[in-house]
Write an enzyme that holds these catalytic residues in place. Sequence first.
Site, PDB file in Angstrom:
ATOM      1  N   HIS A  34       0.833  -1.210   0.000  1.00 49.16           N
ATOM      2  CA  HIS A  34       0.000   0.000   0.000  1.00 49.16           C
ATOM      3  C   HIS A  34       0.868   1.260   0.000  1.00 49.16           C
ATOM      4  CE1 HIS A  34      -3.634   2.404   1.135  1.00 49.16           C
ATOM      5  NE2 HIS A  34      -2.700   3.201   1.643  1.00 49.16           N
ATOM      6  N   GLU A  35       1.745   1.365   0.979  1.00 47.29           N
ATOM      7  CA  GLU A  35       2.559   2.592   1.085  1.00 47.29           C
ATOM      8  C   GLU A  35       3.470   2.749  -0.122  1.00 47.29           C
ATOM      9  OE1 GLU A  35       1.561   4.686   3.072  1.00 47.29           O
ATOM     10  OE2 GLU A  35       0.361   3.354   4.337  1.00 47.29           O
ATOM     11  N   HIS A  79       1.651   4.565  -2.862  1.00 39.96           N
ATOM     12  CA  HIS A  79       1.761   6.029  -2.716  1.00 39.96           C
ATOM     13  C   HIS A  79       3.121   6.500  -3.253  1.00 39.96           C
ATOM     14  CE1 HIS A  79      -1.806   7.057  -0.393  1.00 39.96           C
ATOM     15  NE2 HIS A  79      -1.541   6.180   0.552  1.00 39.96           N
ATOM     16  N   HIS A 103       3.284   6.773  -6.967  1.00 41.79           N
ATOM     17  CA  HIS A 103       2.564   7.975  -7.400  1.00 41.79           C
ATOM     18  C   HIS A 103       3.486   9.194  -7.320  1.00 41.79           C
ATOM     19  CE1 HIS A 103      -1.674  10.076  -6.999  1.00 41.79           C
ATOM     20  NE2 HIS A 103      -1.182  10.189  -8.200  1.00 41.79           N
TER      21      HIS A 103
END
Length: 689
Positions: free
Chosen positions: A474-475, A478, A481
């Site tokens: 998940h992290e 980010h 991105h």
Amino acid sequence: MSAFGRSGNPLITPSPLPYQAPPFDQITDRDFAPAFEQGMTEQLAEVDAIVNNPAPPTFENTLAALERSGQTLTRVHFAFNALSSANTNDALQQLQEAIAPKLAAHADAIVLNPGLFKRIETLHSHRDRLVLDPEARRLLEYQHQQFVMAGARLSPANQAQLKALNQEDASLSAKFTNQLLAAAKDAALVIADRSELDGLSSAEIDAAALAATERDIAGRWVLAVVNTTQQPALESLTHRPTREKLFRASCTRAERGDANDTRAAITRLAEIRAHRAQLLGHSSYAAWRLQDQMAGTSEAVEAFLARLVPAATARARREAADIQSLIDRHRGGFHVEPWDWDFYAEQVRKARYDFEAHDVKPYFELNRVLIDGVFYAATRLYGVTFTERHDLPVYHPDVRVFEVFDHDGAPLGLFYVDYFKRDNKNGGAWMDNLVTQSTLLGTKPVITNVGNFPKPAAGQPALISFDDVITMFHEFGHALHGFFADQMYPALSGTAVARDFVELPPQFNEHWALDPQVLARYALHHESGEPMPPALVDKMRQAATFNQGYALTEILAAVRLDMAWHSLPATAPIQDADVFEASSLAAAGLNLPEVPPRYRSSYFLHIWANGYAAGYYAYLWTEMLEEDAYAWFEEHGGLTRANGQRFRDLILSKGNTEDYATMFRNFRGREPQIDAMLARRGLKTAAGK
Ligand SMILES: [Zn+2]
């Protein structure tokens, strides 16, 4: 002689390190306060120069100049955030409290500067005659909208009124937070007879005894109350009256008619927000707040929710029936109540899937998960590669640094990981920038991922849970991105996107943790090197759809409350909190007696104090987007370079340079649909019934 000029303060000048990485070995706690002051002073002077420029406003002398302003402040802020959240101490905490109101006032001094807004307004009204590339045009519209949303267009009298309402909101929010903290503490359940704790593990009972000692009632047991309506102990407490008492304590924590009763504060907060929206020309707070979000309007949020409610509640009713039949088989002689749900659901889960967290942990060794899981998936999808660097200063010995290279070998940025739990680190996991990508400023991204995974004893492997594996993916979503950001202007770069869009890349990236090719590569037994047995993999996959009727319904009920409170018009009379809550849930078909909201209005911290007002829906909205995006991958061959490149080109590299709906449509080929989200939660068949 320091490398940092005469001031000797390493935060005042750009870092001489590769990628302008913060010189953590040079920065001391004392450097921050003067660097913050200098950063604010510099930016105010830069803004003054823009406002006092005798030349007529141009994009270059106004908006681009504003984007160039505040570089010292940004640099200080990023370094400070990293340390104060992941490696803090008393000095940093004191500065954090002292600097927060100054930074807020500094931001107001820019966004409510009438001369600055006048120049932006002039450019905006001539926007169709200016020759602007698409990103510059987007920046003009975005900044104009942000200034207007903050009240730049109001008369001085109305601005004064708005500021007063903002202040009242801020202090009531702070009061609510403190009341809630005290209320939760008071709501803890005190148990005098140990047998009433049957079902808890001995470690949990010891913790309850310790909690009692800390409250000077040694010899008893205390069950503390966590944020959500449902409480962790409800899963295992066999004594039904204890379950009921604990549940009721949680549900009514902030409604006891004492000094910590929050109902007066929240009804006033709802009223203030409606008045703020009215001053700003909107029918409700939600209408004002949603303007710069992907959903855009309350109507779009309502339509989205209306499509989820039937599927979720139909499944929740079936789950309730399953639980009732289990109770009946055990000759319980009672109807399932909310305090029974988790207890019986856990029994159904164990019977059906029969695996425990400790069965899978030996297959998840942190370093292997990072290199052969998280990085491997990114290499397969995007062609990026990683090289660990040992020459860059870090703020703690547990921090590791990797240089990231693009598919053509070009340097892309630096990636710091700080995964292990420490006492001086905030809870949870997060991604942050230390440097943001911007072509205008000539900067490449420097990004951190921080976690709170248990640190192994010296010489032992770091084995983590599957939840922690998902957190790493998940992290890192980010982070991608941020790494793939390809923007001119920092205000639009990378993860600087709407709340209901920002969780798309990370939630999407979670899927690769269970991709068969990725899992086969990283999920190897830490001693034998054997891959995880297929039967265990299957159980993990199947367990993901369990109890999803309840899980989705309790979130939908909380979303319903958030939207109801924040859709009130300024003309509405102040509400009776209990009546308003009950009627809002009933009107939406979300008043299932066994499935209370995840947070009731009186203890809904997200919306009253944590910035999620009219925004709690964003968690479900981004889930719709990312599941639909992943379904596209499944339809087109899954884990391939070509698919990854397309996702990067159309979503991950775009920052906030395009309308979010357009961005998504360009990737998916159509509007987002909820089918994939419902299927993932195992609810799709319920939708038609
Ligand atoms: Zn996230």
